[in-house]
Motif scaffolding. Structure first.
Motif, PDB file in Angstrom:
ATOM      1  N   PRO A  55       0.826  -1.218   0.000  1.00 12.32           N
ATOM      2  CA  PRO A  55       0.000   0.000   0.000  1.00 12.32           C
ATOM      3  C   PRO A  55       0.862   1.271   0.000  1.00 12.32           C
ATOM      4  N   GLY A  56       0.455   2.224  -0.839  1.00 16.41           N
ATOM      5  CA  GLY A  56       1.165   3.499  -0.886  1.00 16.41           C
ATOM      6  C   GLY A  56       2.378   3.514  -1.792  1.00 16.41           C
ATOM      7  N   ILE A  57       2.679   2.387  -2.444  1.00 17.35           N
ATOM      8  CA  ILE A  57       3.846   2.325  -3.323  1.00 17.35           C
ATOM      9  C   ILE A  57       3.688   3.302  -4.489  1.00 17.35           C
ATOM     10  N   PHE A  58       4.793   3.983  -4.858  1.00 13.81           N
ATOM     11  CA  PHE A  58       4.806   4.864  -6.025  1.00 13.81           C
ATOM     12  C   PHE A  58       5.419   4.063  -7.168  1.00 13.81           C
ATOM     13  N   MET A  59       4.570   3.587  -8.068  1.00 14.45           N
ATOM     14  CA  MET A  59       5.064   2.785  -9.187  1.00 14.45           C
ATOM     15  C   MET A  59       5.366   3.684 -10.383  1.00 14.45           C
ATOM     16  N   ASP A  60       6.652   3.764 -10.683  1.00 12.83           N
ATOM     17  CA  ASP A  60       7.206   4.523 -11.792  1.00 12.83           C
ATOM     18  C   ASP A  60       7.191   3.578 -12.993  1.00 12.83           C
ATOM     19  N   CYS A  61       6.123   3.645 -13.793  1.00 10.07           N
ATOM     20  CA  CYS A  61       5.881   2.645 -14.832  1.00 10.07           C
ATOM     21  C   CYS A  61       6.517   3.071 -16.156  1.00 10.07           C
ATOM     22  N   HIS A  62       7.541   2.346 -16.551  1.00 10.84           N
ATOM     23  CA  HIS A  62       8.275   2.623 -17.788  1.00 10.84           C
ATOM     24  C   HIS A  62       7.685   1.754 -18.886  1.00 10.84           C
ATOM     25  N   MET A  63       6.903   2.382 -19.751  1.00 13.54           N
ATOM     26  CA  MET A  63       6.105   1.668 -20.743  1.00 13.54           C
ATOM     27  C   MET A  63       6.891   1.498 -22.044  1.00 13.54           C
TER      28      MET A  63
END
Length: 227
Positions: A61-69
């Motif tokens: 919970p609360g994770i900041f997912m830096d999504c590299h697409m």
């Protein structure tokens, strides 16, 4: 000056214990977690997608997912990644002809928008209009598609060029970054550091994270004093 942010690359983790690995990084001082999404089209590899991100989001919970697409047609996946808990959606400039509408679509789903460029794309491809609409710029220092590649120092001047034009935006570097290559990235102006093996493979990852962050902070202080 944007704050120093360390975003360990989950591609270098033990995927069989993904939630535990993410928790281990956050406990060790990571600010973000860098999630490499590859589709087998834009790059010749397949990694994780929205269902896995959703599981991680629920487990941490609360994770900041830096999504590299690293995907073709990045417009198609905005809703799925937002629904999965993505916090930042970073697409490749090479993968779309309509970057501005895509940035607006990302913002409409309450995610930050990032724009990435591969090693052979000049930094000038990121126009003022694109950068001013985005929240982050990503300069790849390896070719996208697989982990463990050697750092390409020839990409670093692109960081400096972008920092000179955009002093207040987050600028991320990704690929072969670790204790031996952080200096040139930090002094060029990068404040968001993606590191995979250098962190996940370390005996004391919390120390590596602290050292990387300290190096960025020191470079920022030097840059401010020289202004």
């Amino acid at each position: 000056m944007p704050r120093a942010i360390i975003s360990p690359s989950v591609l270098a983790s033990d995927f069989g214990n993904l939630t535990a690995e993410c928790k281990r990084m956050i406990k060790g001082g990571a600010d973000w977690l860098h999630m490499d999404v590859m589709d087998g089209h834009f790059v010749p590899n397949i990694t994780m997608g929205a269902p896995i991100l959703s599981s991680v989001s629920k487990g941490v919970p609360g994770i900041f997912m830096d999504c590299h697409m690293m995907v073709s047609e990045p417009e198609k996946w905005v809703n799925d990644i937002a629904d999965a808990g993505g916090a930042l959606y970073c697409f490749h400039l090479e993968a779309t002809k309509e970057p501005l509408p895509l940035i607006h679509a990302i913002h409409a789903r309450k995610m930050k928008a990032g724009v990435a460029i591969s090693p052979d794309t000049p930094s000038t491809a990121i126009t003022d209009e694109i950068a001013n609409a985005a929240d982050m710029l990503l300069v790849m220092t390896v070719y996208p598609g697989r982990g463990g590649q050697a750092f390409l120092e020839r990409c670093v001047p692109k960081v400096a060029e972008l920092r000179a034009r955009f002093p207040n935006i987050d600028i991320e570097v990704d690929g072969g970054v670790g204790p031996k290559t952080i200096d040139v990235c930090a002094h060029a102006g990068s404040n968001v550091i993606v590191a995979g093996t250098a962190i996940f493979g370390a005996e004391h990852p919390e120390q590596v994270i602290a050292d990387l962050k300290s190096t960025v902070g020191a470079a920022q202080e030097l840059a401010q004093r020289s202004q």
